[in-house]
Design a protein around this motif. Sequence first.
Motif, PDB file in Angstrom:
ATOM      1  N   LEU A 175     -11.769  29.789  43.846  1.00 44.70           N
ATOM      2  CA  LEU A 175     -10.473  30.471  43.796  1.00 44.70           C
ATOM      3  C   LEU A 175      -9.686  30.394  45.099  1.00 44.70           C
ATOM      4  CD1 LEU A 175     -11.005  33.730  41.734  1.00 44.70           C
ATOM      5  CD2 LEU A 175      -9.369  31.903  41.309  1.00 44.70           C
ATOM      6  N   VAL A 176     -10.336  29.985  46.165  1.00 45.45           N
ATOM      7  CA  VAL A 176      -9.628  29.891  47.448  1.00 45.45           C
ATOM      8  C   VAL A 176      -8.458  28.914  47.343  1.00 45.45           C
ATOM      9  CG1 VAL A 176      -9.860  29.177  49.867  1.00 45.45           C
ATOM     10  CG2 VAL A 176     -11.623  30.596  48.804  1.00 45.45           C
ATOM     11  N   LEU A 177      -8.638  27.841  46.574  1.00 47.23           N
ATOM     12  CA  LEU A 177      -7.574  26.842  46.455  1.00 47.23           C
ATOM     13  C   LEU A 177      -6.294  27.431  45.853  1.00 47.23           C
ATOM     14  CD1 LEU A 177      -6.694  23.893  46.849  1.00 47.23           C
ATOM     15  CD2 LEU A 177      -7.623  23.420  44.579  1.00 47.23           C
ATOM     16  N   PRO A 178      -6.321  28.027  44.654  1.00 43.99           N
ATOM     17  CA  PRO A 178      -5.064  28.591  44.140  1.00 43.99           C
ATOM     18  C   PRO A 178      -4.586  29.802  44.946  1.00 43.99           C
ATOM     19  CG  PRO A 178      -6.861  29.035  42.609  1.00 43.99           C
ATOM     20  CD  PRO A 178      -7.394  28.104  43.651  1.00 43.99           C
ATOM     21  N   LEU A 179      -5.503  30.541  45.572  1.00 47.78           N
ATOM     22  CA  LEU A 179      -5.066  31.653  46.424  1.00 47.78           C
ATOM     23  C   LEU A 179      -4.321  31.134  47.654  1.00 47.78           C
ATOM     24  CD1 LEU A 179      -8.075  34.134  46.234  1.00 47.78           C
ATOM     25  CD2 LEU A 179      -5.808  34.365  45.189  1.00 47.78           C
ATOM     26  N   LEU A 180      -4.781  30.021  48.209  1.00 46.03           N
ATOM     27  CA  LEU A 180      -4.077  29.392  49.322  1.00 46.03           C
ATOM     28  C   LEU A 180      -2.680  28.966  48.881  1.00 46.03           C
ATOM     29  CD1 LEU A 180      -4.282  28.348  52.256  1.00 46.03           C
ATOM     30  CD2 LEU A 180      -5.238  26.233  51.318  1.00 46.03           C
ATOM     31  N   GLY A 181      -2.595  28.391  47.685  1.00 41.36           N
ATOM     32  CA  GLY A 181      -1.292  28.019  47.139  1.00 41.36           C
ATOM     33  C   GLY A 181      -0.389  29.219  46.920  1.00 41.36           C
ATOM     34  N   LEU A 182      -0.965  30.318  46.467  1.00 44.29           N
ATOM     35  CA  LEU A 182      -0.182  31.532  46.220  1.00 44.29           C
ATOM     36  C   LEU A 182       0.324  32.150  47.526  1.00 44.29           C
ATOM     37  CD1 LEU A 182       0.851  33.523  44.074  1.00 44.29           C
ATOM     38  CD2 LEU A 182      -1.303  34.778  44.354  1.00 44.29           C
ATOM     39  N   VAL A 183      -0.528  32.214  48.526  1.00 47.95           N
ATOM     40  CA  VAL A 183      -0.108  32.752  49.829  1.00 47.95           C
ATOM     41  C   VAL A 183       1.003  31.890  50.428  1.00 47.95           C
ATOM     42  CG1 VAL A 183      -0.865  33.154  52.215  1.00 47.95           C
ATOM     43  CG2 VAL A 183      -2.281  33.943  50.307  1.00 47.95           C
ATOM     44  N   THR A 184       0.832  30.580  50.329  1.00 51.77           N
ATOM     45  CA  THR A 184       1.856  29.663  50.830  1.00 51.77           C
ATOM     46  C   THR A 184       3.170  29.891  50.097  1.00 51.77           C
ATOM     47  OG1 THR A 184       0.157  28.037  51.375  1.00 51.77           O
ATOM     48  CG2 THR A 184       2.408  27.227  51.185  1.00 51.77           C
ATOM     49  N   LEU A 185       3.104  29.980  48.790  1.00 60.37           N
ATOM     50  CA  LEU A 185       4.303  30.238  47.984  1.00 60.37           C
ATOM     51  C   LEU A 185       4.943  31.570  48.377  1.00 60.37           C
ATOM     52  CD1 LEU A 185       6.260  29.735  45.625  1.00 60.37           C
ATOM     53  CD2 LEU A 185       4.516  30.678  44.098  1.00 60.37           C
ATOM     54  N   GLY A 186       4.155  32.602  48.555  1.00 59.88           N
ATOM     55  CA  GLY A 186       4.685  33.920  48.908  1.00 59.88           C
ATOM     56  C   GLY A 186       5.352  33.964  50.270  1.00 59.88           C
ATOM     57  N   LEU A 187       4.847  33.175  51.219  1.00 62.85           N
ATOM     58  CA  LEU A 187       5.426  33.191  52.559  1.00 62.85           C
ATOM     59  C   LEU A 187       6.766  32.472  52.651  1.00 62.85           C
ATOM     60  CD1 LEU A 187       2.309  32.776  54.834  1.00 62.85           C
ATOM     61  CD2 LEU A 187       3.957  34.643  54.866  1.00 62.85           C
ATOM     62  N   VAL A 188       7.027  31.562  51.738  1.00 63.93           N
ATOM     63  CA  VAL A 188       8.286  30.813  51.808  1.00 63.93           C
ATOM     64  C   VAL A 188       9.506  31.726  51.639  1.00 63.93           C
ATOM     65  CG1 VAL A 188       9.670  29.010  50.688  1.00 63.93           C
ATOM     66  CG2 VAL A 188       7.277  28.582  51.269  1.00 63.93           C
ATOM     67  N   PRO A 189       9.592  32.563  50.597  1.00 63.35           N
ATOM     68  CA  PRO A 189      10.776  33.427  50.504  1.00 63.35           C
ATOM     69  C   PRO A 189      10.833  34.487  51.610  1.00 63.35           C
ATOM     70  CG  PRO A 189       9.301  33.815  48.637  1.00 63.35           C
ATOM     71  CD  PRO A 189       8.758  32.659  49.394  1.00 63.35           C
ATOM     72  N   VAL A 190       9.686  34.925  52.093  1.00 64.46           N
ATOM     73  CA  VAL A 190       9.679  35.887  53.201  1.00 64.46           C
ATOM     74  C   VAL A 190      10.285  35.232  54.442  1.00 64.46           C
ATOM     75  CG1 VAL A 190       8.168  37.171  54.765  1.00 64.46           C
ATOM     76  CG2 VAL A 190       7.728  37.210  52.304  1.00 64.46           C
ATOM     77  N   THR A 191       9.873  34.001  54.707  1.00 68.08           N
ATOM     78  CA  THR A 191      10.387  33.263  55.863  1.00 68.08           C
ATOM     79  C   THR A 191      11.867  32.948  55.696  1.00 68.08           C
ATOM     80  OG1 THR A 191       8.202  32.308  56.179  1.00 68.08           O
ATOM     81  CG2 THR A 191      10.028  31.205  57.291  1.00 68.08           C
ATOM     82  N   THR A 192      12.259  32.556  54.501  1.00 66.98           N
ATOM     83  CA  THR A 192      13.664  32.263  54.220  1.00 66.98           C
ATOM     84  C   THR A 192      14.529  33.504  54.396  1.00 66.98           C
ATOM     85  OG1 THR A 192      12.985  30.551  52.662  1.00 66.98           O
ATOM     86  CG2 THR A 192      15.243  31.322  52.489  1.00 66.98           C
TER      87      THR A 192
END
Length: 177
Positions: free
Chosen positions: A45-62
């Motif tokens: 599950l680390v793989l999709p969780l890594l993808g989810l964290v990455t996805l979540g940080l993009v709008p926060v950073t934007t």
Amino acid sequence: MSLTHIDGLPAHVLFVHFVVVLVPLTALAAVVCAVQPRYARRIGLVLPLLGLVTLGLVPVTTHAGEWLESRVGDDPLVREHTELGDGLLPWAAGLFLVTLAVWWLGRRPAQSAEPAAGGASAGRARWTSPTVLRTAAVVLAVAVSAGAVVDVYRIGESGAKAAWHDNYDKSASARHR
């Protein structure tokens, strides 16, 4: 602390470092796990969780970047950086979906090699065979990962230009040699 500033400093400059590291890391993990499903099974599950964290940080950073943009004045380089930054979210979403698919395919048991009895079932079985699915996952992982990494590079380059143009002395002084 807020999502726009941390201890009086713009949060965008902190969040952007997470995105710059996590997008290529997630892309690399997606490709490696697509090519070698045993790695997908190993990290689970680390793989999709890594993808989810990455996805979540993009709008926060934007969001933090848009807050910062409204406070730095009108600059065409900043506008270009902001416009490029708005394009990362679809790549990050695609990267998350790829990590999810690669993880799911890594969990699937190997299908038997017995031919299907019915004609329609045989056609469906051909398109859902492990080889076809794995090949599709590899191609998709490589394409989405490359797009996401190239986009992060382009955004980062434009951000560096916006932040540093005309903000340093280009001539070396004698005391710094």
